[in-house]
Design an enzyme around this catalytic site. Structure first.
Site, mmCIF file in Angstrom:
data_model
loop_
_atom_site.group_PDB
_atom_site.id
_atom_site.type_symbol
_atom_site.label_atom_id
_atom_site.label_comp_id
_atom_site.label_asym_id
_atom_site.label_seq_id
_atom_site.Cartn_x
_atom_site.Cartn_y
_atom_site.Cartn_z
ATOM 1 N N TYR A 19 0.828 -1.221 0.000
ATOM 2 C CA TYR A 19 0.000 0.000 0.000
ATOM 3 C C TYR A 19 0.857 1.264 0.000
ATOM 4 O O TYR A 19 0.529 2.249 0.667
ATOM 5 C CB TYR A 19 -0.915 0.060 1.237
ATOM 6 C CG TYR A 19 -1.690 -1.200 1.528
ATOM 7 C CD1 TYR A 19 -2.588 -1.724 0.607
ATOM 8 C CD2 TYR A 19 -1.544 -1.858 2.747
ATOM 9 C CE1 TYR A 19 -3.311 -2.867 0.884
ATOM 10 C CE2 TYR A 19 -2.264 -3.013 3.028
ATOM 11 C CZ TYR A 19 -3.141 -3.508 2.083
ATOM 12 O OH TYR A 19 -3.854 -4.636 2.376
ATOM 13 N N TYR A 146 -14.278 -5.279 4.854
ATOM 14 C CA TYR A 146 -13.007 -5.704 4.289
ATOM 15 C C TYR A 146 -12.807 -7.185 4.591
ATOM 16 O O TYR A 146 -12.967 -7.612 5.727
ATOM 17 C CB TYR A 146 -11.847 -4.898 4.894
ATOM 18 C CG TYR A 146 -10.492 -5.381 4.442
ATOM 19 C CD1 TYR A 146 -9.979 -5.007 3.198
ATOM 20 C CD2 TYR A 146 -9.735 -6.240 5.232
ATOM 21 C CE1 TYR A 146 -8.740 -5.475 2.769
ATOM 22 C CE2 TYR A 146 -8.499 -6.702 4.807
ATOM 23 C CZ TYR A 146 -8.010 -6.325 3.573
ATOM 24 O OH TYR A 146 -6.790 -6.784 3.149
ATOM 25 N N ASP A 240 -16.546 -13.321 9.364
ATOM 26 C CA ASP A 240 -15.097 -13.132 9.281
ATOM 27 C C ASP A 240 -14.605 -12.498 10.586
ATOM 28 O O ASP A 240 -14.709 -11.291 10.784
ATOM 29 C CB ASP A 240 -14.796 -12.240 8.066
ATOM 30 C CG ASP A 240 -13.313 -11.934 7.903
ATOM 31 O OD1 ASP A 240 -12.517 -12.327 8.783
ATOM 32 O OD2 ASP A 240 -12.958 -11.298 6.894
ATOM 33 N N LYS A 269 -5.127 -13.317 12.342
ATOM 34 C CA LYS A 269 -4.486 -12.325 13.222
ATOM 35 C C LYS A 269 -4.147 -12.827 14.629
ATOM 36 O O LYS A 269 -3.052 -13.311 14.847
ATOM 37 C CB LYS A 269 -5.347 -11.068 13.236
ATOM 38 C CG LYS A 269 -5.468 -10.506 11.808
ATOM 39 C CD LYS A 269 -5.791 -9.060 11.740
ATOM 40 C CE LYS A 269 -5.465 -8.503 10.383
ATOM 41 N NZ LYS A 269 -6.609 -8.310 9.482
HETATM 42 C C1 LIG Z 1 -6.806 -8.618 7.989
HETATM 43 C C2 LIG Z 1 -8.117 -9.107 7.579
HETATM 44 C C3 LIG Z 1 -8.265 -10.012 6.507
HETATM 45 C C4 LIG Z 1 -7.109 -10.453 5.643
HETATM 46 O O1 LIG Z 1 -6.158 -11.185 6.332
HETATM 47 P P1 LIG Z 1 -4.683 -11.342 5.668
HETATM 48 O O2 LIG Z 1 -3.977 -12.261 6.602
HETATM 49 O O3 LIG Z 1 -4.104 -9.971 5.609
HETATM 50 O O4 LIG Z 1 -4.881 -11.935 4.325
HETATM 51 C C5 LIG Z 1 -9.531 -10.482 6.227
HETATM 52 N N1 LIG Z 1 -10.598 -10.093 6.939
HETATM 53 C C6 LIG Z 1 -10.501 -9.246 7.976
HETATM 54 C C7 LIG Z 1 -11.715 -8.876 8.751
HETATM 55 C C8 LIG Z 1 -9.259 -8.699 8.308
HETATM 56 O O5 LIG Z 1 -9.168 -7.809 9.305
#
Ligand SMILES: *Cc1c(COP(=O)(O)O)cnc(C)c1O
Length: 420
Positions: A19, A146, A240, A269
């Protein structure tokens, strides 16, 4: 900064940064070590991390329990392929995640990155219907959300606000909706979903917080409405939890606050505590059953090279130990209280539009974000690592942060935004 190390000046000629407009961007800071909530730069300066390395380093850096687990695993077997072979850390992690998630969320697919786990969830949803003899090609997704940077996940991000607008023409056509925030909107959403159900495999959402979309919060009842609408329309629900999972919003998973069981949940994460790339897509038994068959063509057609990574799973199991040993819910409640008290004064600053806090997420939203880039070096001068984006200055600190260090972070935001 003086005295750049050799690897830094040489490597910047070759590395491609995320980015980042490489021509105009302020050069990145060389970090040489990290410990607890602090990063040490090559010139010896230390910064308190307010971001937890893109929201992942929940336990801070170099936690001895995670390090020891990884060292033991690396000496035994860092990794073996997951096709035809399995390993103890991956199977133990699957058992533990199935135990932590509610309801019959029992089948765990372990991948490397968050985006890939979302891709897997999307593929599972599409193939779930194929296996039942139905072709459904679309996903319903929401404004402000996202889900990743890969082509499949880009097609379920917010098409305008996301970082992906310019790729619109080459992305799969999905169905964009607004999150229902009232009973009337929930009813309208249900009608809309039923009308489109014949072509919709799943509804996909982040729970309670839209993270990369600007740390926007919504109420648990919205998740309950989505669950009910999906049930009524016969559509799968993917939640997600890559950002929200593991206590970021106060509970272990954000879905607990709504009391719902999605059909698939994605995690990453905080899963490994920010130590190794690792993600998981966990599906309900009802989803798994559509794949469980004598026919090989009904098998899930996905398998990354590094899936079920033994070293990563060892780190994640150690990370889960830490979440179990100390009460992260209590920790996050204390962080929330402190963030609310210490960010509140920002409300009176001229350029501040909103101040909001949920769990270990503190957000100051600006009215005019045009000067955001100028703020970044000011935070470093104050000895903190805070990276504003869009129109927000925010904190997602490691959940082990002590009150004094958290106060340094909030004081830095107060003083930088006040122009002091
Ligand atoms: C960070 C994130 C992703 C993507 O994860 P990556 O490990 O960067 O591919 C997908 N969904 C959410 C809600 C996120 O915060």
């Amino acid at each position: 900064m003086t005295g750049f190390p050799h690897w830094y000046t040489e490597g910047l000629e070759h590395i491609w940064l995320p980015y980042t407009q490489m021509k105009t961007a302020t050069p990145p800071l060389p970090v040489i070590s990290a410990d607890g909530v602090r990063l040490t730069l090559a010139d010896g300066r230390r910064l308190i991390d307010g971001i937890s390395s893109w929201w992942a380093a929940a336990h801070g850096y170099n936690n001895p329990h995670i390090t020891a687990a990884m060292k033991a695993q690396i000496d035994t077997m860092p990794h073996v392929m997951f096709g035809g072979l399995v390993n103890e850390p991956a199977l133990t992690l699957a058992t533990r995640l199935a135990g932590l998630l509610p309801g019959d969320l029992n089948r765990v697919f372990i991948a490397e990155s968050g985006s890939v786990s979302v891709e897997v969830a999307m593929k599972m949803a599409a193939q779930y219907f194929m296996n039942r003899g139905e072709k459904r090609s679309k996903f319903v997704h929401f404004r402000g959300t996202y889900h990743g940077d890969t082509l499949g996940t880009m097609a379920v991000c917010d098409p305008e606000e996301g970082m992906h607008g310019m790729f619109a023409g080459m992305l799969a056509k999905n169905i964009l909706a607004d999150l229902p925030k009232t009973v009337a909107e929930a009813e309208a959403f249900t009608v809309f979903l039923k009308k489109n159900a014949h072509d919709v495999a799943a509804v996909i959402t982040e729970p309670l917080v839209q993270g990369a979309g600007g740390m926007r919060f919504f109420e648990p009842e919205t998740l309950r409405w989505l669950r009910a609408a999906c049930d009524e329309a016969g559509v799968l629900l993917v939640v997600d939890e890559i950002f929200t999972g593991f206590y970021r919003t106060g509970t272990r998973f954000a879905i607990e606050q709504a009391g719902i069981v999605p059909d698939m949940v994605t995690l990453s994460k905080g899963l490994s505590g920010g130590v190794t790339p690792l993600s998981a897509c966990i599906a309900r038994e009802t989803v798994f059953e559509a794949f469980y068959d004598d026919s090989p063509t009904k098998a899930l057609m996905h398998g990354p090279t590094y899936m079920g990574h033994a070293l990563g799973c060892a780190a994640a199991n150690a990370s889960l130990d830490l979440y179990e040993q100390a009460d992260y819910g209590v920790r996050v409640a204390a962080i929330e209280t402190q963030l609310k008290a210490e960010l509140a004064p920002c409300r009176t600053l001229p350029n501040v539009k909103d101040v909001r806090v949920k769990g270990a997420i503190g957000v100051v939203q600006l009215a005019d974000a045009s000067g955001l880039e100028r703020l970044k070096p000011l935070f470093v001068e104050k000895g903190v690592w805070i990276r504003p984006f869009r129109d927000i200055v925010y904190l997602t600190p490691p959940m082990v942060i002590e009150p004094d260090d958290l106060s340094v972070l909030t004081a830095a935001i107060n003083s930088v935004l006040a122009g002091v």
